[in-house]
Design a protein around this motif. Structure first.
Motif, PDB file in Angstrom:
ATOM      1  N   ARG A 176       0.999  -1.217   0.110  1.00 21.57           N
ATOM      2  CA  ARG A 176       0.108  -0.015   0.072  1.00 21.57           C
ATOM      3  C   ARG A 176       1.036   1.109  -0.157  1.00 21.57           C
ATOM      4  O   ARG A 176       2.103   1.301   0.352  1.00 21.57           O
ATOM      5  N   ARG A 177       0.190   2.447  -0.451  1.00 20.60           N
ATOM      6  CA  ARG A 177       1.105   3.643  -0.330  1.00 20.60           C
ATOM      7  C   ARG A 177      -0.135   4.764   0.144  1.00 20.60           C
ATOM      8  O   ARG A 177      -1.392   4.383  -0.329  1.00 20.60           O
ATOM      9  N   ASP A 178       0.482   5.768   0.605  1.00 18.92           N
ATOM     10  CA  ASP A 178      -0.782   6.739   1.177  1.00 18.92           C
ATOM     11  C   ASP A 178      -0.729   7.902   0.414  1.00 18.92           C
ATOM     12  O   ASP A 178      -1.132   8.959   0.738  1.00 18.92           O
TER      13      ASP A 178
END
Ligand code: GLA
Length: 382
Positions: free
Chosen positions: A57-59
């Motif tokens: 995941r990345r934010d």
């Protein structure tokens, strides 16, 4: 190992470990061709060849998709995914995220590193493998808790509505739900599935996939046209789908169809559905001679009535049968791609050599020979 290759590329590109690696296989269809979008029956099995996705995941709301088989990473904005845009092959991945959003699921940014080992454009569902691998990865990373069949539906939606290829649901269901040592008997109307044992070595046979190396594209042309002709036939017969016609009612139904072409298309679908049911029954009693006979009948119907075979596929089937195969047929959407032969295990080399020789004699490129064993569907690998 693809799992380590994808993970290694991920950590190199992102300076951090992937949160996991997922995989989903390509498929080959034993029998039941072009029946899926007519609500009919199919009997595919998963290949060993799979697509791997190392993911994290990345934010920042970015969906970054890169592949060991492609030059440049492709970047999407998760908040503004829309059908029909650019992105080439990576649209199959982005489309899955889009389909999840359309179904009301919250999905944030992602980095995906793909290693695709399913031959492209061969009719072995490299696109479904990519969609399904991304599907199980995103489901797991964003804790969506979706059922396999629902993930398959969303993967199909990605292909139909995001990428724009009007394919049926067989490939994604196969990639998601197949199990090792079995073919997947799927009813495309109820979406019920049954695992049918297909332990070829125990039966003294092998499944040989013959790749004609002629590629196809289902976004265009013949595939879409076949769908429309089937819909026309169903409309004129007065049934929701050609699935609703059985062998007993076939003649009467065909009399209502206004064009000769649509009549032949409908005849293929109705007889092919019956052949799938007969194949499942034959497999359950280990009657391989009957399975072989049904495969050849399927090929003839696809060649003459549905008209989706190609000269290369016909040569592959004819040469395999002449060399002693138990059965052979084109597999997948057609217009190129692969054939599948059921071959006694002592005759695999002879059949392969005979097909190669026939291709040379016809002036075709050397075919690919791919021994296939029913393998596991989508899974987490690391
Ligand atoms: C392609 C499509 C499938 C199916 C087959 C033909 O593989 O993706 O949905 O229609 O052709 O059986």
């Amino acid at each position: 190992m693809s799992v380590t290759k994808a993970a290694a590329r991920f950590s190199k590109a992102h300076n951090t470990e992937a949160e996991g690696v997922w995989a989903a296989p390509g498929r080959v269809n034993l029998i039941g061709e072009h029946t899926d979008y007519n609500d009919g029956f199919v009997l595919p099995f998963a290949l060993e060849q799979s697509t791997w996705v190392a993911a994290g995941r990345r934010d920042d709301g970015v969906l970054l998709v890169e592949s060991l088989q492609a030059e440049e990473p492709v970047r999407f904005d998760v908040g503004s995914l829309a059908p029909g845009g650019s992105g080439g092959w990576a649209r199959y991945a982005a489309g899955v995220v889009w389909a999840m959003q359309q179904a009301g699921h919250e999905v944030g940014g992602l980095s995906l590193v793909i290693d695709g080992q399913v031959p492209l454009g061969s009719g072995l569902s490299s696109s479904a493998a990519l969609e399904c691998a991304v599907g199980v990865a995103v489901d797991s990373l964003y804790a969506l808790g979706l059922e396999r069949a629902e993930l398959a539906r969303l993967a199909q939606k990605a292909e139909n509505d995001f990428v724009g290829a009007p394919t049926g649901g067989m490939d994604q269901m196969a990639s998601m739900l197949c199990t090792q040592g079995h073919a997947l008997f799927l009813d495309n109307r109820t979406r019920e599935v049954e695992q049918v044992p297909l332990d070829a070595p125990a039966l003294g046979v092998r499944l040989l996939v013959i790749d004609t190396k002629v590629s196809h594209a289902h976004e265009t042309g013949g595939y879409r046209e076949r769908r429309e002709q089937c819909e026309q036939a169903a409309r004129e017969i007065g049934v929701p789908m050609l699935r609703d016609v059985d062998l007993d009612g076939l003649q009467a139904a065909l009399e209502k169809v206004s064009t000769e072409v649509a009549r032949r298309r409908a005849k293929h679908i109705v007889t092919e559905n019956a052949r799938v049911l007969d194949t499942v029954a034959a497999l359950r009693r280990d009657d391989l001679a009957e399975v072989g006979r049904l495969m050849v009948a399927s090929h003839v119907s696809l060649r003459d009535d549905f008209e989706v075979s190609s000269p290369e596929l016909d040569v592959a089937v004819d040469a395999a049968m002449a060399a002693g195969a138990v059965g052979a047929r084109m597999t997948g959407g057609g217009f190129g791609g692969c054939a599948i032969a059921l071959v006694r295990d002592t005759e695999v080399d002879a059949v392969g050599a005979a097909v190669t020789k026939a291709f040379t004699a016809a002036g075709y490129a050397e075919p690919g020979l791919l021994p296939a064993a029913p393998s596991q569907g989508a899974r987490r690998e690391a």
